[in-house]
Design an enzyme around this catalytic site. Structure first.
Site, short mmCIF file in Angstrom:
data_model
loop_
_atom_site.label_atom_id
_atom_site.label_comp_id
_atom_site.label_asym_id
_atom_site.label_seq_id
_atom_site.Cartn_x
_atom_site.Cartn_y
_atom_site.Cartn_z
N SER A 253 21.72 24.22 33.01
CA SER A 253 22.75 23.39 32.38
C SER A 253 23.08 22.10 33.14
O SER A 253 23.68 21.20 32.56
CB SER A 253 24.04 24.19 32.26
OG SER A 253 24.17 24.66 30.96
N LYS B 154 22.18 18.90 31.66
CA LYS B 154 22.94 18.31 30.55
C LYS B 154 23.63 17.01 30.97
O LYS B 154 23.86 16.13 30.14
CB LYS B 154 23.98 19.32 30.04
CG LYS B 154 23.35 20.54 29.38
CD LYS B 154 24.38 21.64 29.12
CE LYS B 154 23.71 22.86 28.48
NZ LYS B 154 24.55 24.04 28.46
N TYR C 93 31.65 25.79 32.12
CA TYR C 93 31.74 26.71 30.98
C TYR C 93 33.22 27.01 30.69
O TYR C 93 34.08 26.17 30.93
CB TYR C 93 30.95 28.00 31.26
CG TYR C 93 29.54 27.78 31.76
CD1 TYR C 93 28.64 27.05 31.00
CD2 TYR C 93 29.11 28.27 32.98
CE1 TYR C 93 27.33 26.86 31.45
CE2 TYR C 93 27.80 28.08 33.42
CZ TYR C 93 26.93 27.38 32.65
OH TYR C 93 25.66 27.20 33.09
N TYR D 176 14.68 20.07 25.39
CA TYR D 176 15.82 20.77 26.00
C TYR D 176 15.34 21.88 26.94
O TYR D 176 15.80 22.00 28.08
CB TYR D 176 16.74 21.31 24.90
CG TYR D 176 17.85 22.17 25.45
CD1 TYR D 176 18.96 21.59 26.09
CD2 TYR D 176 17.79 23.56 25.38
CE1 TYR D 176 19.97 22.39 26.62
CE2 TYR D 176 18.80 24.36 25.90
CZ TYR D 176 19.88 23.77 26.53
OH TYR D 176 20.87 24.56 27.07
N VAL E 286 22.73 28.24 34.87
CA VAL E 286 22.44 29.67 35.01
C VAL E 286 21.29 29.95 35.99
O VAL E 286 21.00 31.10 36.28
CB VAL E 286 22.18 30.37 33.65
CG1 VAL E 286 23.43 30.38 32.79
CG2 VAL E 286 21.01 29.78 32.92
#
Ligand code: GLU
Length: 316
Positions: A62, A65, A240, A189, A258
């Site tokens: 993540s 991102k 998160y 992605y 993660v």
């Protein structure tokens, strides 16, 4: 500083036992749960303070991102991005998408949850390979490391098992939120999540953002303002559904993945990178959270803590 980092690793090592290595992407389950590394990047280019397994490679997941968001912003401008993606924090897990199916919802909550990130990646100009290349190049530039590549095994493993990400992408496609080549966007992605770094790279990425996003040209916004924006985005959405508590307890704009990484943006052009792959129930590194919490408390790094260290952090 290294003495302090070693001490903090030792004091938080036991938290590994509270976590579990991610296994929903089968290749991630191979990570050695005992590894812990940390790097603080000081203000000046070459200053890096590291302890533990700081050489250990892991995938961005993540944390990528943040980088794809910057590339999409460079290609489209911020206004265009926020026409399609929200700027709301979320109380849902990173891979939730039930709300997206509600008739009155036309935007993922923010670019730091999976749906928002997949959409943002799809806004990068070019085909799947060109989009990935732009993300990889920016990662290398931010970390000042031309050798950064991606982990083919993790990429293929996620591509094979990514039904959940695939479902949310097709749901967005069916609602007219995500247009074009859905498989191509997913491919970019999955690959960006598999970019491989160590804690030194992460700390330097934090430093890059803190010191003003040098070389990131986005129409209508100065680099310094972009750096302020990214910090705000991560402060509210970076961890998160633990983001609000993290903002209070740690107070450092951060992004986790993660793969077990945490990238933190410190004030005054400094950054932190942490790695420990055993994750807590929110998908954040268990020991990583303990380490950054303690660092923040002992060095007064929480942005709401005004007992700033008198001494320069670099001279610690
Ligand atoms: N590749 C992971 C996924 O999409 C990234 C999730 C994360 O790090 O939060 O499921």
């Amino acid at each position: 500083m290294e003495i302090l980092l070693n001490e903090i690793i030792d004091r938080n090592r036991h938290l590994i036992e509270n976590g579990k290595v991610a296994n929903y992407i089968p290749a991630l389950a191979k990570a050695d749960y005992r590894k812990i590394g940390v790097t603080v990047a000081g203000r000046t280019g070459s200053l890096l303070y590291s302890a533990g397994d700081y050489n250990e490679k892991f995938t961005l997941q993540s944390i990528s991102k943040v980088i794809s968001f910057l590339v999409a912003a460079m290609d489209n401008g911020l206004d265009h991005i926020f026409e399609k993606v929200g700027l709301d924090s979320t109380d849902e897990p990173f891979n939730a998408f039930t709300k997206l199916d509600l008739p009155n919802i036309h935007k993922p909550a923010n670019p730091m949850i999976n749906s928002g990130a997949i959409l943002t990646t799809g806004m990068i100009k070019g085909d799947s390979q060109e989009r990935f290349q732009k993300i990889l190049e920016l990662t290398r530039r931010m970390a000042n490391n031309p050798y950064i590549g991606y982990d083919e095994e993790v990429y293929l493993s996620e591509k094979e098992t990514g039904s959940r990400n695939r479902s949310m992408a097709y749901l967005m496609n069916s609602k007219g939120i995500l247009d074009g080549d859905v498989e191509g966007v997913l491919d970019t992605y999955f690959k960006q999540c598999s970019i491989q770094v160590d804690t030194m790279d992460l700390a330097k990425i934090g430093r890059f953002i803190s010191s003003g996003c040098e070389g990131i040209d986005i129409k209508g916004i100065s680099r310094k303002d972009m750096s302020v924006m990214v910090k705000g985005l991560l402060f509210t959405c970076g961890m998160y559904n633990y983001s609000a508590r993290y903002a209070i307890e740690v107070g450092i704009p951060s992004k986790s993945g993660v793969g077990g990484g945490i990238m933190g943006i410190l004030p005054d052009g400094m950054g932190i990178g942490i790695f420990s792959p055993a994750l807590d129930e929110n998908g954040n590194s268990s020991a990583g959270i303990g380490i950054i919490k303690e660092l923040s408390r002992r060095l007064h790094l929480n942005i709401f803590d005004d007992r700033k260290l008198q001494a320069d952090l670099e001279a610690y």
